[in-house]
Design an enzyme around this catalytic site. Sequence first.
Site, mmCIF file in Angstrom:
data_model
loop_
_atom_site.group_PDB
_atom_site.id
_atom_site.type_symbol
_atom_site.label_atom_id
_atom_site.label_comp_id
_atom_site.label_asym_id
_atom_site.label_seq_id
_atom_site.Cartn_x
_atom_site.Cartn_y
_atom_site.Cartn_z
ATOM 1 N N GLU A 27 0.830 -1.215 0.000
ATOM 2 C CA GLU A 27 0.000 0.000 0.000
ATOM 3 C C GLU A 27 0.861 1.260 0.000
ATOM 4 O O GLU A 27 2.075 1.218 0.242
ATOM 5 C CB GLU A 27 -0.956 0.010 1.198
ATOM 6 C CG GLU A 27 -0.229 0.017 2.528
ATOM 7 C CD GLU A 27 -0.990 0.759 3.613
ATOM 8 O OE1 GLU A 27 -1.454 1.896 3.360
ATOM 9 O OE2 GLU A 27 -1.086 0.226 4.732
ATOM 10 N N LYS A 161 -3.739 -1.489 14.953
ATOM 11 C CA LYS A 161 -2.970 -0.550 15.758
ATOM 12 C C LYS A 161 -3.536 -0.442 17.165
ATOM 13 O O LYS A 161 -4.747 -0.423 17.364
ATOM 14 C CB LYS A 161 -2.954 0.824 15.088
ATOM 15 C CG LYS A 161 -2.220 0.790 13.779
ATOM 16 C CD LYS A 161 -2.234 2.136 13.107
ATOM 17 C CE LYS A 161 -2.006 1.970 11.624
ATOM 18 N NZ LYS A 161 -3.186 1.433 10.916
HETATM 19 N N1 PSU Z 1 -0.357 0.641 8.714
HETATM 20 C C1 PSU Z 1 0.744 1.385 9.013
HETATM 21 N N2 PSU Z 1 0.675 2.735 8.798
HETATM 22 C C2 PSU Z 1 -0.415 3.319 8.226
HETATM 23 C C3 PSU Z 1 -1.562 2.539 7.899
HETATM 24 C C4 PSU Z 1 -1.462 1.198 8.175
HETATM 25 O O1 PSU Z 1 1.754 0.852 9.509
HETATM 26 O O2 PSU Z 1 -0.391 4.516 7.977
HETATM 27 C C5 PSU Z 1 -2.774 3.157 7.233
HETATM 28 C C6 PSU Z 1 -3.385 2.095 6.318
HETATM 29 O O3 PSU Z 1 -3.392 2.632 5.024
HETATM 30 C C7 PSU Z 1 -4.788 1.908 6.837
HETATM 31 C C8 PSU Z 1 -5.083 3.275 7.353
HETATM 32 O O4 PSU Z 1 -5.683 1.465 5.856
HETATM 33 O O5 PSU Z 1 -3.868 3.590 8.040
HETATM 34 C C9 PSU Z 1 -6.329 3.302 8.210
HETATM 35 O O6 PSU Z 1 -6.865 4.581 8.198
HETATM 36 P P1 PSU Z 1 -8.338 4.850 8.794
HETATM 37 O O7 PSU Z 1 -8.228 4.546 10.252
HETATM 38 O O8 PSU Z 1 -8.613 6.310 8.528
HETATM 39 O O9 PSU Z 1 -9.273 3.952 8.075
#
Ligand code: PSU
Length: 304
Positions: A27, A161
């Site tokens: 990604e 996370k």
């Molecule tokens: N994993 C990481 N760093 C990130 C992300 C994931 O180590 O920045 C990103 C991914 O792209 C994931 C996003 O889909 O954070 C989630 O964002 P939100 O909580 O707004 O859906």
Amino acid sequence: MNLPDTFIIHDEVQTALNERRPVLALESTIISHGMPYPDNLDFARLAEHECREYGATPATIAILDGRVHIGLNEGALEKLARGDGIEKVATRDLGLIIARCKSGATTVSATMRLAYLAGIQVFATGGIGGVHRGAEQTGDISLDLKELGETPVIVISAGAKAILDLPRTLEYLETAGVPVLGYQTDEFPAFYSRKSGLSVAWRVDSPEEIAAIFREQLTLSLTVGLLVTNPVPLQFEIPATELNPIIEKALYECEQLGIRGKAVTPYLLGKIVELTAGRSLATNIQLALNNIRLGAAVALALTR
Ligand code: PSU
Ligand code: MN
């Protein structure tokens, strides 16, 4: 497969797909919105290097000027790392970003969907988005979870996370029909930490087992993803006891500043890097590389 004409598949990726060699999707939000420059550029290069070392062709996915790129060149990585004018693109944003010829870094949800359309079955990230703490009030639930419930791609992550509500994230995944596998662990990993105190549905111990489970899902025409959770290597983990006060502080400041919606995750990740004096960034990089190594092995197992 008939691809939309907005897709640009990198030659190297196209050749690997044609020859049925392993390809691993990566990604770009983790690059543009998850890490600071220039560490993110070093990471993006290292990610592709590590993927190749482990026998798979990397396909980093992003949208540039309204074109969906499956596999990027060095100039594109640089542009994403600098992040100027780069939107954070989840699945719901895809139509608009492409129609308006904008550029964007794809989150887990959008990367899964685009990888699927391009015929790539495995995708490695850092950690997936999930149900945010306080979602009872805010309703903040990452689109990553819904996408996992709809798109048949294997997603290799270090869990979700630790800034999230992990029990509710697991409940959502169960309701959405997403199998959650622990790779060589019985416990759901919490991104920066190896443990969360929560159990995964099933434990697997080899890439071959993961490939076999996914094949059976496809045979059954199950249109769901397969979430593999792979704990951060021991030497890079930040134990939960150490991290919890920092997360509390970051969450408090986020709330005070009134940060909402898609800005929440990038803000929290950045704040935690600041509060740990860069240690969480090193951990983030290492867990993502660890996922790429496993992802390459799973992509290889799928070709056998
Ligand atoms: N994993 C990481 N760093 C990130 C992300 C994931 O180590 O920045 C990103 C991914 O792209 C994931 C996003 O889909 O954070 C989630 O964002 P939100 O909580 O707004 O859906
Ligand atoms: Mn959100």
